[in-house]
Design an enzyme around this catalytic site. Structure first.
Site, PDB file in Angstrom:
ATOM      1  N   ASP A   1      -3.854   0.106   3.452  1.00 15.59           N
ATOM      2  CA  ASP A   1      -3.971   0.523   4.841  1.00 15.59           C
ATOM      3  C   ASP A   1      -5.162  -0.222   5.461  1.00 15.59           C
ATOM      4  OD1 ASP A   1      -1.902   2.840   5.139  1.00 15.59           O
ATOM      5  OD2 ASP A   1      -2.922   3.259   3.256  1.00 15.59           O
TER       6      ASP A   1
ATOM      7  N   HIS B   1      -5.708 -11.351   1.487  1.00 21.05           N
ATOM      8  CA  HIS B   1      -4.410 -10.929   0.984  1.00 21.05           C
ATOM      9  C   HIS B   1      -3.700 -12.124   0.340  1.00 21.05           C
ATOM     10  CE1 HIS B   1      -3.931 -12.126   5.220  1.00 21.05           C
ATOM     11  NE2 HIS B   1      -2.821 -12.699   4.789  1.00 21.05           N
TER      12      HIS B   1
ATOM     13  N   CYS C   1      -1.722  -2.506  -4.270  1.00 21.61           N
ATOM     14  CA  CYS C   1      -2.737  -1.996  -3.358  1.00 21.61           C
ATOM     15  C   CYS C   1      -4.056  -2.588  -3.849  1.00 21.61           C
ATOM     16  CB  CYS C   1      -2.741  -0.464  -3.334  1.00 21.61           C
ATOM     17  SG  CYS C   1      -3.024   0.318  -4.944  1.00 21.61           S
TER      18      CYS C   1
ATOM     19  N   GLN D   1      -3.317   1.445  -8.926  1.00 18.60           N
ATOM     20  CA  GLN D   1      -3.318   2.636  -9.773  1.00 18.60           C
ATOM     21  C   GLN D   1      -2.577   3.793  -9.127  1.00 18.60           C
ATOM     22  OE1 GLN D   1      -7.421   3.495 -10.648  1.00 18.60           O
ATOM     23  NE2 GLN D   1      -7.579   1.814 -12.096  1.00 18.60           N
TER      24      GLN D   1
ATOM     25  N   ARG E   1      -1.507   3.935  -4.954  1.00 24.64           N
ATOM     26  CA  ARG E   1      -0.651   3.591  -3.816  1.00 24.64           C
ATOM     27  C   ARG E   1       0.421   2.563  -4.164  1.00 24.64           C
ATOM     28  NH1 ARG E   1      -5.016   1.890   0.513  1.00 24.64           N
ATOM     29  NH2 ARG E   1      -5.882   1.075  -1.422  1.00 24.64           N
TER      30      ARG E   1
END
Length: 150
Positions: free
Chosen positions: A35, A42, A75, A79, A81
């Site tokens: 989020d 990324h 994410c 672990q 999300r």
């Protein structure tokens, strides 16, 4: 219902994923479910589908990724999300298959069987430790945001 759980979801190593990204593998899609913590970098070519949007975006995601051989979720740490999102995706594929909704021109379970859904081991945190400054693999990287975090 899928027999997959967070514990038994297949994982992909950062090294194996890096090779696929470098090779521009057309059959793979990378879904980054972070989020607000998406800032700072990324994986090249990934889609940001924040967990806060999953209630309404998951059916669309299943349809748009139906032609992919492999879908990688992650994410920050992969672990909670990332794995939870992968499970939610698998369950939505099954639900749509059971209802006979079309996926990539095919009906039902055949399409669902052909797609591998995996989680990036260690998430973006481990990815950026090795590939953060590699512009071929990581976009928008801000090293200072990752120093001494996580």
């Amino acid at each position: 219902m899928s027999s997959a759980t967070i514990v038994n979801l297949p994982r992909i190593s950062r090294e194996d994923l890096a090779k696929l990204v470098r090779d521009k593998e057309p059959g793979i899609s990378i879904i980054d479910v972070r989020d607000g913590d998406y800032i700072g970098g990324h994986i090249v070519g990934c889609q940001n589908v924040p967990t806060s949007t999953h209630d309404y975006r998951m059916p669309e995601l299943v349809r748009t990724l139906a032609d992919k051989d492999t879908v990688v979720f992650h994410c920050a740490l992969s672990q909670q999300r990332g794995p939870s999102s992968a499970l939610r995706y698998l369950r939505e594929r099954e639900r749509m298959s059971a209802k006979g909704e079309a996926t990539s021109g095919e009906q039902g379970k055949d399409a669902a069987k052909e797609q591998k859904v995996v989680v990036l081991d260690g998430g973006f945190t481990k990815w950026q430790e090795v590939y953060g400054t590699d512009a071929e693999l990581t976009e928008g990287y801000v090293k200072d945001l990752w120093d001494d975090s996580w």
